[in-house]
Enzyme design. Structure first.
Site, PDB file in Angstrom:
ATOM      1  N   PHE A 225       0.846  -1.186   0.000  1.00  0.00           N
ATOM      2  CA  PHE A 225       0.000   0.000   0.000  1.00  0.00           C
ATOM      3  C   PHE A 225       0.885   1.241   0.000  1.00  0.00           C
ATOM      4  O   PHE A 225       1.754   1.400   0.857  1.00  0.00           O
ATOM      5  CB  PHE A 225      -0.919   0.001   1.222  1.00  0.00           C
ATOM      6  CG  PHE A 225      -2.056  -0.983   1.111  1.00  0.00           C
ATOM      7  CD1 PHE A 225      -3.341  -0.555   0.863  1.00  0.00           C
ATOM      8  CD2 PHE A 225      -1.816  -2.345   1.241  1.00  0.00           C
ATOM      9  CE1 PHE A 225      -4.385  -1.459   0.743  1.00  0.00           C
ATOM     10  CE2 PHE A 225      -2.848  -3.263   1.128  1.00  0.00           C
ATOM     11  CZ  PHE A 225      -4.138  -2.816   0.873  1.00  0.00           C
ATOM     12  N   ALA A 226       0.652   2.116  -0.976  1.00  0.00           N
ATOM     13  CA  ALA A 226       1.411   3.362  -1.098  1.00  0.00           C
ATOM     14  C   ALA A 226       0.421   4.509  -1.237  1.00  0.00           C
ATOM     15  O   ALA A 226       0.090   4.936  -2.348  1.00  0.00           O
ATOM     16  CB  ALA A 226       2.353   3.303  -2.297  1.00  0.00           C
TER      17      ALA A 226
ATOM     18  N   GLY B  48      -0.814   8.418  -0.368  1.00  0.00           N
ATOM     19  CA  GLY B  48      -0.236   9.728  -0.087  1.00  0.00           C
ATOM     20  C   GLY B  48       1.243   9.748  -0.415  1.00  0.00           C
ATOM     21  O   GLY B  48       1.691   9.213  -1.434  1.00  0.00           O
ATOM     22  N   LYS B  49       2.027  10.347   0.461  1.00  0.00           N
ATOM     23  CA  LYS B  49       3.460  10.508   0.206  1.00  0.00           C
ATOM     24  C   LYS B  49       4.235   9.196   0.279  1.00  0.00           C
ATOM     25  O   LYS B  49       5.426   9.163  -0.048  1.00  0.00           O
ATOM     26  CB  LYS B  49       4.048  11.517   1.193  1.00  0.00           C
ATOM     27  CG  LYS B  49       3.521  12.941   1.007  1.00  0.00           C
ATOM     28  CD  LYS B  49       4.156  13.899   2.009  1.00  0.00           C
ATOM     29  CE  LYS B  49       3.620  15.316   1.846  1.00  0.00           C
ATOM     30  NZ  LYS B  49       4.213  16.256   2.827  1.00  0.00           N
TER      31      LYS B  49
ATOM     32  N   ASP C  38       7.315   1.053   2.940  1.00  0.00           N
ATOM     33  CA  ASP C  38       8.460   1.873   3.360  1.00  0.00           C
ATOM     34  C   ASP C  38       9.626   0.986   3.807  1.00  0.00           C
ATOM     35  O   ASP C  38      10.228   1.175   4.855  1.00  0.00           O
ATOM     36  CB  ASP C  38       8.060   2.861   4.450  1.00  0.00           C
ATOM     37  CG  ASP C  38       7.344   2.222   5.619  1.00  0.00           C
ATOM     38  OD1 ASP C  38       6.926   1.054   5.517  1.00  0.00           O
ATOM     39  OD2 ASP C  38       7.180   2.896   6.650  1.00  0.00           O
TER      40      ASP C  38
ATOM     41  N   HIS D 265       8.591  -9.541  15.481  1.00  0.00           N
ATOM     42  CA  HIS D 265       8.864  -8.099  15.508  1.00  0.00           C
ATOM     43  C   HIS D 265      10.258  -7.861  16.092  1.00  0.00           C
ATOM     44  O   HIS D 265      10.578  -8.345  17.176  1.00  0.00           O
ATOM     45  CB  HIS D 265       7.807  -7.403  16.367  1.00  0.00           C
ATOM     46  CG  HIS D 265       7.709  -5.934  16.129  1.00  0.00           C
ATOM     47  ND1 HIS D 265       8.747  -5.063  16.403  1.00  0.00           N
ATOM     48  CD2 HIS D 265       6.695  -5.161  15.637  1.00  0.00           C
ATOM     49  CE1 HIS D 265       8.371  -3.848  16.101  1.00  0.00           C
ATOM     50  NE2 HIS D 265       7.146  -3.868  15.620  1.00  0.00           N
ATOM     51  N   PRO D 266      11.104  -7.093  15.382  1.00  0.00           N
ATOM     52  CA  PRO D 266      12.482  -6.905  15.871  1.00  0.00           C
ATOM     53  C   PRO D 266      12.582  -6.173  17.197  1.00  0.00           C
ATOM     54  O   PRO D 266      13.556  -6.364  17.932  1.00  0.00           O
ATOM     55  CB  PRO D 266      13.138  -6.080  14.751  1.00  0.00           C
ATOM     56  CG  PRO D 266      12.001  -5.382  14.074  1.00  0.00           C
ATOM     57  CD  PRO D 266      10.853  -6.349  14.138  1.00  0.00           C
TER      58      PRO D 266
ATOM     59  N   GLU E  37      -2.130  -4.301  13.421  1.00  0.00           N
ATOM     60  CA  GLU E  37      -1.131  -5.143  14.070  1.00  0.00           C
ATOM     61  C   GLU E  37      -1.671  -5.743  15.364  1.00  0.00           C
ATOM     62  O   GLU E  37      -1.380  -6.897  15.692  1.00  0.00           O
ATOM     63  CB  GLU E  37       0.137  -4.337  14.340  1.00  0.00           C
ATOM     64  CG  GLU E  37       1.290  -5.159  14.883  1.00  0.00           C
ATOM     65  CD  GLU E  37       2.588  -4.360  14.930  1.00  0.00           C
ATOM     66  OE1 GLU E  37       3.319  -4.357  13.926  1.00  0.00           O
ATOM     67  OE2 GLU E  37       2.835  -3.720  15.979  1.00  0.00           O
TER      68      GLU E  37
END
Length: 275
Positions: free
Chosen positions: A43-44, A46-47, A134, A154-155, A224
């Protein structure tokens, strides 16, 4: 092959995939004759379109190289999707989605859109992975990650006690995980599996999110939180180590021999529609 410095199997006997625990040549030789098809959603909105070029270019270099891959880009700015040269058997489809003034709504809406895509493409693809845009790929991500229902550790919470996990703790939320419950804390930015399994996950999380909304509740970490509730009840059949979604801003733990996929450093104030 094996590792003694990490957890490589869960209490319910699901494998945890780390570098050094699999033979990619052997696995590819098993899956290649099956001519499998892998879908990936990103999903992309907006910016966030600014991250597409790196995501798509590095996916070509590292994500299921040599296999049939179909990347679905969901965006409100289709004109900003870069043209990427893709190898044979790989393709990209751009789908238009509405904009939003709140990044939380964008995050929450993903489950519904993924559910609808799977209903449309059921029978065309064998596996699907839902990934954050991202991010970029750095090393091999392939057939070792395939499974019925796949979660990524999750890291930020792999090396901390369970009572530190940021589960949704309000009992009135459908994402609620009681103190003392839970297994691991999973990333919302990377998960996947068989289409039918991810369809069930996305459908359940979407309906639970809608139920919370009607009651005036927004789970602590939106999708999440709902994903972690779902995977506590419906155990994933395979876990991927934090190699499969690390953070460029995080110091690498000694157990991380290499990073396969990571979130890039960014200023959220510049890219999110609300803080």
């Amino acid at each position: 092959m094996g590792r003694t410095d990490v957890v490589s199997v869960t209490p319910w006997l699901a494998p945890v995939v780390w570098d050094g625990t699999f033979d990619s040549v052997l696995l590819d030789s098993i899956y290649k004759p099956q001519n499998i098809s892998i879908a990936a959603t990103v999903f992309a909105v907006g910016k966030y379109t600014m991250f597409l070029k790196d995501f798509l270019e590095t996916a070509e270099q590292h994500f299921f190289v040599g296999f049939n891959v179909h990347v679905y880009v969901f965006t409100d700015r289709p004109n900003e999707v870069p043209q990427i040269k893709m190898a044979a058997g790989r393709q990209l489809t751009v789908r238009l989605v509405p904009s939003s003034n709140r990044w939380q709504e964008i995050s929450a809406r993903r489950m519904e859109i993924v559910q609808n895509l799977i209903e449309e493409k059921l029978g065309i693809h064998d596996y699907i992975f839902c990934l954050d845009v991202d991010c970029k790929f750095h090393n091999h991500w392939g057939t070792e990650s395939l499974g019925r229902l796949v979660a990524v550790l999750h890291p930020d919470f792999t090396w901390v006690d369970r009572d530190k996990f940021p589960y949704e703790r309000r009992p009135e939320s459908r994402a609620y995980v009681a103190p003392g419950d839970g297994d691991f804390y999973y990333c919302g930015g990377a998960f996947g599996g068989h289409l039918q399994e991810v369809q069930l996950l996305s459908n359940t999380c979407h309906h639970n999110f809608e139920a919370d909304t009607k009651n005036g509740i927004e789970a602590a970490w939106q999708e999440e939180s709902h994903l972690n509730r779902y995977m506590w009840i419906n155990k994933p059949s395979k876990l991927l180590s934090p190699e499969y979604l690390y953070r460029d801003s995080t110091q690498r733990q000694p157990e991380i021999h290499l990073v396969r996929f990571s979130g890039v450093v960014k200023n959220y104030a510049d890219i999110r529609p609300n803080k």
